[in-house]
Design a protein around this motif. Sequence first.
Motif, PDB file in Angstrom:
ATOM      1  N   MET A  27       3.941  10.525  11.548  1.00  0.00           N
ATOM      2  CA  MET A  27       4.227   9.881  10.270  1.00  0.00           C
ATOM      3  C   MET A  27       3.380   8.614  10.151  1.00  0.00           C
ATOM      4  SD  MET A  27       7.872   8.426   8.831  1.00  0.00           S
ATOM      5  CE  MET A  27       8.686  10.011   8.935  1.00  0.00           C
ATOM      6  N   SER A  28       2.615   8.503   9.072  1.00  0.00           N
ATOM      7  CA  SER A  28       1.742   7.346   8.892  1.00  0.00           C
ATOM      8  C   SER A  28       2.569   6.100   8.592  1.00  0.00           C
ATOM      9  CB  SER A  28       0.751   7.596   7.759  1.00  0.00           C
ATOM     10  OG  SER A  28       1.438   7.745   6.530  1.00  0.00           O
ATOM     11  N   ARG A  29       1.990   4.939   8.866  1.00  0.00           N
ATOM     12  CA  ARG A  29       2.706   3.673   8.691  1.00  0.00           C
ATOM     13  C   ARG A  29       3.065   3.423   7.235  1.00  0.00           C
ATOM     14  NH1 ARG A  29       0.196  -1.398  11.665  1.00  0.00           N
ATOM     15  NH2 ARG A  29       1.176  -0.307  13.422  1.00  0.00           N
ATOM     16  N   ASP A  30       2.217   3.925   6.282  1.00  0.00           N
ATOM     17  CA  ASP A  30       2.489   3.684   4.861  1.00  0.00           C
ATOM     18  C   ASP A  30       3.305   4.800   4.215  1.00  0.00           C
ATOM     19  OD1 ASP A  30       0.558   5.591   5.002  1.00  0.00           O
ATOM     20  OD2 ASP A  30      -0.829   4.655   3.590  1.00  0.00           O
ATOM     21  N   ASN A  31       3.788   5.734   5.017  1.00  0.00           N
ATOM     22  CA  ASN A  31       4.692   6.760   4.512  1.00  0.00           C
ATOM     23  C   ASN A  31       5.948   6.073   3.979  1.00  0.00           C
ATOM     24  OD1 ASN A  31       7.181   8.578   4.962  1.00  0.00           O
ATOM     25  ND2 ASN A  31       5.483  10.040   5.104  1.00  0.00           N
ATOM     26  N   PRO A  32       6.454   6.439   2.792  1.00  0.00           N
ATOM     27  CA  PRO A  32       7.612   5.754   2.203  1.00  0.00           C
ATOM     28  C   PRO A  32       8.815   5.672   3.146  1.00  0.00           C
ATOM     29  CG  PRO A  32       6.622   7.196   0.592  1.00  0.00           C
ATOM     30  CD  PRO A  32       5.906   7.459   1.878  1.00  0.00           C
ATOM     31  N   ARG A  33       9.064   6.743   3.886  1.00  0.00           N
ATOM     32  CA  ARG A  33      10.203   6.706   4.813  1.00  0.00           C
ATOM     33  C   ARG A  33       9.913   5.765   5.980  1.00  0.00           C
ATOM     34  NH1 ARG A  33      14.867   8.492   6.426  1.00  0.00           N
ATOM     35  NH2 ARG A  33      15.271   9.193   8.570  1.00  0.00           N
ATOM     36  N   ALA A  34       8.687   5.760   6.450  1.00  0.00           N
ATOM     37  CA  ALA A  34       8.312   4.862   7.551  1.00  0.00           C
ATOM     38  C   ALA A  34       8.420   3.406   7.113  1.00  0.00           C
ATOM     39  CB  ALA A  34       6.899   5.174   8.029  1.00  0.00           C
ATOM     40  N   ARG A  36       9.522  11.509  14.055  1.00  0.00           N
ATOM     41  CA  ARG A  36       8.125  11.301  13.626  1.00  0.00           C
ATOM     42  C   ARG A  36       7.762   9.822  13.466  1.00  0.00           C
ATOM     43  NH1 ARG A  36       8.095  14.074   8.089  1.00  0.00           N
ATOM     44  NH2 ARG A  36      10.104  12.964   8.059  1.00  0.00           N
ATOM     45  N   TYR A  37       8.761   8.940  13.496  1.00  0.00           N
ATOM     46  CA  TYR A  37       8.513   7.519  13.226  1.00  0.00           C
ATOM     47  C   TYR A  37       7.854   6.839  14.426  1.00  0.00           C
ATOM     48  CZ  TYR A  37       9.483   2.592  12.206  1.00  0.00           C
ATOM     49  OH  TYR A  37       9.372   1.238  11.989  1.00  0.00           O
TER      50      TYR A  37
END
Length: 400
Positions: free
Chosen positions: A1-8, A44-45
């Motif tokens: 999961m990318s750092r700018d993913n809304p959930r992240a 994934r975080y």
Amino acid sequence: MSRDNPRAVKITDALAEYTSLDDQPLSVVKNLGLRHLLCILELRYEIPSHTHITDTVLPKLHDFVKKHIHNLLHDVKTLSFTTDIWSSSVSSVSLISLTAQSIDDYFKLQKAILHAKQFRGSHTGQAIADEFDVMLQTWAINKSAVHVVLRDNAKNMVKAMRDVELLILPCVAHTLQLAVKEGLLAQRNVADAVAVGRKIVGHFKHSALAYSQLEDIQVQLNQPVKRLQQDVPTRWNSTYYMFQSLIGNDNFIVTAPQWSLFEKILSVLAPFEELTQKMSSRDALASDVIPAVIVLMRLLTNETDEDHGIKTMKETLAAAVKRHLGDRETNPMYCIGTLLNLRYKDRFFSNTDTATEAKEMLMLWRMSTGEADKQEDLGDPPVRKLRKVQASSSLDSLMR
């Protein structure tokens, strides 16, 4: 999961709020338990480093909260403040605080800590006054919007608040501290009792074997295992707690005369402890001061058969309270607040003259604010159900 993913982003923001709200160290993101928990919640975080939290996430959170508070302050016409200076116990750093309080449209108390910043240099009255002005300017708060500033009784703080030309009130809990310190050791046998208590507790504090034996005796006598508490000379209520801890162990570590004197000292100090806790609570009111002090003075001046051995202590405490809080009924802030409190009104003033003077203060205040000139017809007021105040303690029961 990318750092700018809304959930992240949402998890990272929550992580920053967790460290802030629960006073956690920034290094908590390295802790195995927390990392395991986050892994279970979202495999994934990728947990950010504490430098990312420090340099990016917390500044963003700080700016968001600061903007929100700025907006709230913009809509508030009048604010009250508390301020204090203290030194860190773990580093050579002094801090100055500024807390704002106001009443919203629903008459609920709102509070925000605006500053807890490092205070460098000498703690002179002028330096404190200058720093206080800077804090107000930072939040664009005009002095005309300041209702009152609550401060302690230190001479430099008193001078500072006079220099900034704002209405001030002393911290009642701190004032009680000064009064008790004067009265507690005024009587020789009381001073000796305090010394004995310190010696007893000190013995057990410095001997693990003695403490272990004490716990064994408590268990054998079917008493709760109770730790002894050492007092701190600069905090009178710690002496109160020390006597409390000793009373529970009176069968085997103090003599009968000592136990009797300890109990008498506790009975005299109990109202002070109760009042200190009351005035230190987040919902403490200036209107509580006059009734509380009146009741306290009644308790101290009421002679009983149990006064043998502590009479001088009671008299000295009463004199100290009168000296430190004797001007309460000449202060409009206390008087008007007491009159407007439906629980008290004019029932707790020393005499009819002071009650009459308090009502004159109220009328002068109404005229100065233009309230007395308002003649608009507001119709019948809504029916209000008065909140019942439960007497939670002996002091409260006497103030009903």
